[in-house]
Write a protein that holds these residues in place. Structure first.
Motif, PDB file in Angstrom:
ATOM      1  N   PHE A  73       0.981  -1.198   0.095  1.00 33.13           N
ATOM      2  CA  PHE A  73       0.083   0.052   0.159  1.00 33.13           C
ATOM      3  C   PHE A  73       0.765   1.313   0.000  1.00 33.13           C
ATOM      4  O   PHE A  73       0.701   2.198  -0.796  1.00 33.13           O
ATOM      5  CB  PHE A  73      -0.796  -0.178   1.138  1.00 33.13           C
ATOM      6  CG  PHE A  73      -1.924   1.227   1.147  1.00 33.13           C
ATOM      7  CD1 PHE A  73      -3.239   1.040   0.691  1.00 33.13           C
ATOM      8  CD2 PHE A  73      -1.625   2.348   1.828  1.00 33.13           C
ATOM      9  CE1 PHE A  73      -4.014   1.931   0.498  1.00 33.13           C
ATOM     10  CE2 PHE A  73      -2.501   3.409   1.778  1.00 33.13           C
ATOM     11  CZ  PHE A  73      -3.728   3.146   1.467  1.00 33.13           C
ATOM     12  N   HIS A  74       1.892   1.324   0.767  1.00 31.36           N
ATOM     13  CA  HIS A  74       2.754   2.363   0.909  1.00 31.36           C
ATOM     14  C   HIS A  74       3.985   2.541  -0.206  1.00 31.36           C
ATOM     15  O   HIS A  74       4.632   3.454   0.045  1.00 31.36           O
ATOM     16  CB  HIS A  74       3.141   2.458   2.462  1.00 31.36           C
ATOM     17  CG  HIS A  74       2.270   2.846   3.442  1.00 31.36           C
ATOM     18  ND1 HIS A  74       1.485   4.017   3.553  1.00 31.36           N
ATOM     19  CD2 HIS A  74       1.579   2.171   4.520  1.00 31.36           C
ATOM     20  CE1 HIS A  74       0.561   4.248   4.330  1.00 31.36           C
ATOM     21  NE2 HIS A  74       0.485   3.057   5.086  1.00 31.36           N
ATOM     22  N   TYR A  75       4.243   1.487  -0.754  1.00 29.87           N
ATOM     23  CA  TYR A  75       5.341   1.227  -1.539  1.00 29.87           C
ATOM     24  C   TYR A  75       5.639   2.636  -2.604  1.00 29.87           C
ATOM     25  O   TYR A  75       4.635   3.135  -3.044  1.00 29.87           O
ATOM     26  CB  TYR A  75       5.017   0.126  -2.683  1.00 29.87           C
ATOM     27  CG  TYR A  75       6.306  -0.360  -3.382  1.00 29.87           C
ATOM     28  CD1 TYR A  75       7.515  -0.671  -2.793  1.00 29.87           C
ATOM     29  CD2 TYR A  75       6.414  -0.174  -4.667  1.00 29.87           C
ATOM     30  CE1 TYR A  75       8.683  -0.855  -3.573  1.00 29.87           C
ATOM     31  CE2 TYR A  75       7.575  -0.574  -5.684  1.00 29.87           C
ATOM     32  CZ  TYR A  75       8.379  -0.665  -5.194  1.00 29.87           C
ATOM     33  OH  TYR A  75       9.741  -1.091  -5.869  1.00 29.87           O
ATOM     34  N   ARG A  76       6.811   3.026  -2.505  1.00 31.95           N
ATOM     35  CA  ARG A  76       6.962   4.084  -3.078  1.00 31.95           C
ATOM     36  C   ARG A  76       6.344   5.415  -2.875  1.00 31.95           C
ATOM     37  O   ARG A  76       6.164   6.493  -3.564  1.00 31.95           O
ATOM     38  CB  ARG A  76       7.101   3.903  -4.688  1.00 31.95           C
ATOM     39  CG  ARG A  76       8.074   2.900  -5.155  1.00 31.95           C
ATOM     40  CD  ARG A  76       8.174   3.149  -6.641  1.00 31.95           C
ATOM     41  NE  ARG A  76       9.438   1.930  -7.034  1.00 31.95           N
ATOM     42  CZ  ARG A  76       9.450   1.775  -8.451  1.00 31.95           C
ATOM     43  NH1 ARG A  76       8.868   2.197  -9.207  1.00 31.95           N
ATOM     44  NH2 ARG A  76      10.514   0.849  -8.610  1.00 31.95           N
ATOM     45  N   ASN A  77       5.863   5.379  -1.648  1.00 32.84           N
ATOM     46  CA  ASN A  77       5.418   6.654  -1.027  1.00 32.84           C
ATOM     47  C   ASN A  77       4.107   7.036  -1.727  1.00 32.84           C
ATOM     48  O   ASN A  77       3.657   8.088  -1.934  1.00 32.84           O
ATOM     49  CB  ASN A  77       6.248   7.808  -0.740  1.00 32.84           C
ATOM     50  CG  ASN A  77       5.867   8.700   0.176  1.00 32.84           C
ATOM     51  OD1 ASN A  77       5.020   8.442   1.292  1.00 32.84           O
ATOM     52  ND2 ASN A  77       6.237   9.972  -0.004  1.00 32.84           N
ATOM     53  N   ARG A  78       3.190   5.938  -2.524  1.00 30.03           N
ATOM     54  CA  ARG A  78       2.051   6.309  -3.202  1.00 30.03           C
ATOM     55  C   ARG A  78       1.062   5.464  -2.398  1.00 30.03           C
ATOM     56  O   ARG A  78       1.224   3.955  -2.783  1.00 30.03           O
ATOM     57  CB  ARG A  78       2.163   5.809  -4.649  1.00 30.03           C
ATOM     58  CG  ARG A  78       3.121   6.538  -5.487  1.00 30.03           C
ATOM     59  CD  ARG A  78       3.318   6.185  -6.999  1.00 30.03           C
ATOM     60  NE  ARG A  78       4.525   6.405  -7.466  1.00 30.03           N
ATOM     61  CZ  ARG A  78       5.125   5.896  -8.416  1.00 30.03           C
ATOM     62  NH1 ARG A  78       4.474   4.638  -8.846  1.00 30.03           N
ATOM     63  NH2 ARG A  78       6.132   6.481  -8.891  1.00 30.03           N
ATOM     64  N   PRO A  79       0.226   5.986  -1.479  1.00 27.60           N
ATOM     65  CA  PRO A  79      -0.719   5.039  -0.633  1.00 27.60           C
ATOM     66  C   PRO A  79      -1.963   4.615  -1.482  1.00 27.60           C
ATOM     67  O   PRO A  79      -3.046   5.237  -1.339  1.00 27.60           O
ATOM     68  CB  PRO A  79      -1.247   6.271   0.252  1.00 27.60           C
ATOM     69  CG  PRO A  79      -1.072   7.590  -0.516  1.00 27.60           C
ATOM     70  CD  PRO A  79       0.109   7.378  -1.354  1.00 27.60           C
ATOM     71  N   TRP A  80      -1.877   3.339  -2.102  1.00 27.83           N
ATOM     72  CA  TRP A  80      -2.764   2.860  -2.798  1.00 27.83           C
ATOM     73  C   TRP A  80      -2.499   1.193  -3.141  1.00 27.83           C
ATOM     74  O   TRP A  80      -1.281   1.137  -3.444  1.00 27.83           O
ATOM     75  CB  TRP A  80      -3.642   3.567  -3.845  1.00 27.83           C
ATOM     76  CG  TRP A  80      -2.544   4.260  -5.029  1.00 27.83           C
ATOM     77  CD1 TRP A  80      -2.099   5.455  -4.956  1.00 27.83           C
ATOM     78  CD2 TRP A  80      -1.863   3.533  -5.993  1.00 27.83           C
ATOM     79  NE1 TRP A  80      -1.212   5.566  -5.832  1.00 27.83           N
ATOM     80  CE2 TRP A  80      -0.991   4.350  -6.478  1.00 27.83           C
ATOM     81  CE3 TRP A  80      -1.828   2.152  -6.504  1.00 27.83           C
ATOM     82  CZ2 TRP A  80      -0.124   4.115  -7.663  1.00 27.83           C
ATOM     83  CZ3 TRP A  80      -1.155   1.913  -7.662  1.00 27.83           C
ATOM     84  CH2 TRP A  80      -0.156   2.679  -8.168  1.00 27.83           C
ATOM     85  N   VAL A  81      -3.337   0.630  -3.487  1.00 32.62           N
ATOM     86  CA  VAL A  81      -3.285  -0.591  -4.207  1.00 32.62           C
ATOM     87  C   VAL A  81      -4.397  -0.729  -5.167  1.00 32.62           C
ATOM     88  O   VAL A  81      -5.545  -0.178  -4.872  1.00 32.62           O
ATOM     89  CB  VAL A  81      -2.917  -2.054  -3.190  1.00 32.62           C
ATOM     90  CG1 VAL A  81      -1.397  -1.934  -2.297  1.00 32.62           C
ATOM     91  CG2 VAL A  81      -4.291  -2.112  -2.339  1.00 32.62           C
ATOM     92  N   HIS A  82      -4.328  -1.966  -5.853  1.00 30.10           N
ATOM     93  CA  HIS A  82      -5.305  -2.421  -6.593  1.00 30.10           C
ATOM     94  C   HIS A  82      -5.786  -3.853  -6.305  1.00 30.10           C
ATOM     95  O   HIS A  82      -4.811  -4.664  -6.174  1.00 30.10           O
ATOM     96  CB  HIS A  82      -4.804  -2.281  -8.290  1.00 30.10           C
ATOM     97  CG  HIS A  82      -5.012  -0.922  -8.779  1.00 30.10           C
ATOM     98  ND1 HIS A  82      -3.756  -0.213  -8.837  1.00 30.10           N
ATOM     99  CD2 HIS A  82      -5.876  -0.257  -9.342  1.00 30.10           C
ATOM    100  CE1 HIS A  82      -4.019   1.004  -9.297  1.00 30.10           C
ATOM    101  NE2 HIS A  82      -5.460   1.061  -9.517  1.00 30.10           N
ATOM    102  N   ALA A  83      -7.071  -4.185  -6.086  1.00 29.46           N
ATOM    103  CA  ALA A  83      -7.358  -5.435  -6.135  1.00 29.46           C
ATOM    104  C   ALA A  83      -8.020  -6.140  -7.459  1.00 29.46           C
ATOM    105  O   ALA A  83      -8.934  -5.283  -7.898  1.00 29.46           O
ATOM    106  CB  ALA A  83      -8.561  -5.348  -4.993  1.00 29.46           C
ATOM    107  N   LEU A  84      -7.670  -7.170  -7.764  1.00 25.43           N
ATOM    108  CA  LEU A  84      -7.885  -7.764  -9.156  1.00 25.43           C
ATOM    109  C   LEU A  84      -8.672  -9.099  -8.689  1.00 25.43           C
ATOM    110  O   LEU A  84      -8.133  -9.936  -8.280  1.00 25.43           O
ATOM    111  CB  LEU A  84      -6.567  -8.073 -10.099  1.00 25.43           C
ATOM    112  CG  LEU A  84      -5.494  -6.800 -10.228  1.00 25.43           C
ATOM    113  CD1 LEU A  84      -4.598  -7.542 -11.144  1.00 25.43           C
ATOM    114  CD2 LEU A  84      -6.306  -5.902 -10.930  1.00 25.43           C
TER     115      LEU A  84
END
Length: 182
Positions: free
Chosen positions: A113-124
């Motif tokens: 979620f926090h990877y590369r300071n970009r707070p989001w993920v995608h659920a596929l």
């Protein structure tokens, strides 16, 4: 048929191919379009990778599936996956609610979620069709490295019946949408 492959941990590829799971949490391999968020490819082969597979990031009940690469230098593609739904999740609380739906631990979900300071993920949510005829290809230099998508060119694939029946997959889709609706 020209088909790309999506690199995913071997353990998760096994779980998807067996129908035990239908959901992946991804950070990469997604693009933003005017219609929302899309996977770069709607249909793809699962490319089981052993690189970076971390037992501490898998839920304990799935660690028994961890294994060494049984045939180094050759990729054995187990299944064709089709994207049924894509959800961008910008709330860590919502992302953590997906833990029972997939193989990663809460800590792994939070790190992605926090990877590369970009707070989001995608659920596929995926419809996965195990291949009826095995497909094995030699690993080439173009397949190596930390990339999500691997172009395979022309390959013959023979997908069988879905690992999860359509009624069950529709139920998983409804439940997921309900879980992610604020």
């Amino acid at each position: 048929m020209t088909v790309p492959a999506l690199k995913e941990w071997d353990t998760q590829s096994q779980l998807l191919t067996q129908g035990r799971l239908s959901l992946l949490i991804r950070k990469g391999g997604i693009m933003e379009t005017h219609d929302g968020f899309e996977v770069e490819h709607r249909s793809f082969l699962l490319y089981p990778t052993f690189l970076h597979q971390n037992p501490d990031e898998l839920q304990p009940q799935f660690r028994e599936l961890l294994r060494e690469d049984p045939d180094p230098g050759t990729i054995h593609f187990p299944a064709l996956a089709e994207v049924v739904a894509v959800h961008k999740i910008e709330s860590l609380e919502q992302a953590l609610q997906l833990e029972p739906w997939q193989a990663l631990t809460a800590g792994a979900i939070e790190r992605r979620f926090h990877y590369r300071n970009r707070p989001w993920v995608h659920a596929l949510l995926l419809r996965v069709r195990p291949l009826t005829t095995p497909l094995a290809l030699p690993e080439t230099p173009g397949m190596l490295g930390c990339v999500s998508w691997v172009p395979l060119g022309e390959v013959e694939v023979a997908p069988g019946d879905p690992a999860v029946g359509e009624a069950e997959l529709a139920e998983r889709r409804r439940d997921l949408a309900q879980l992610l609706t604020p």
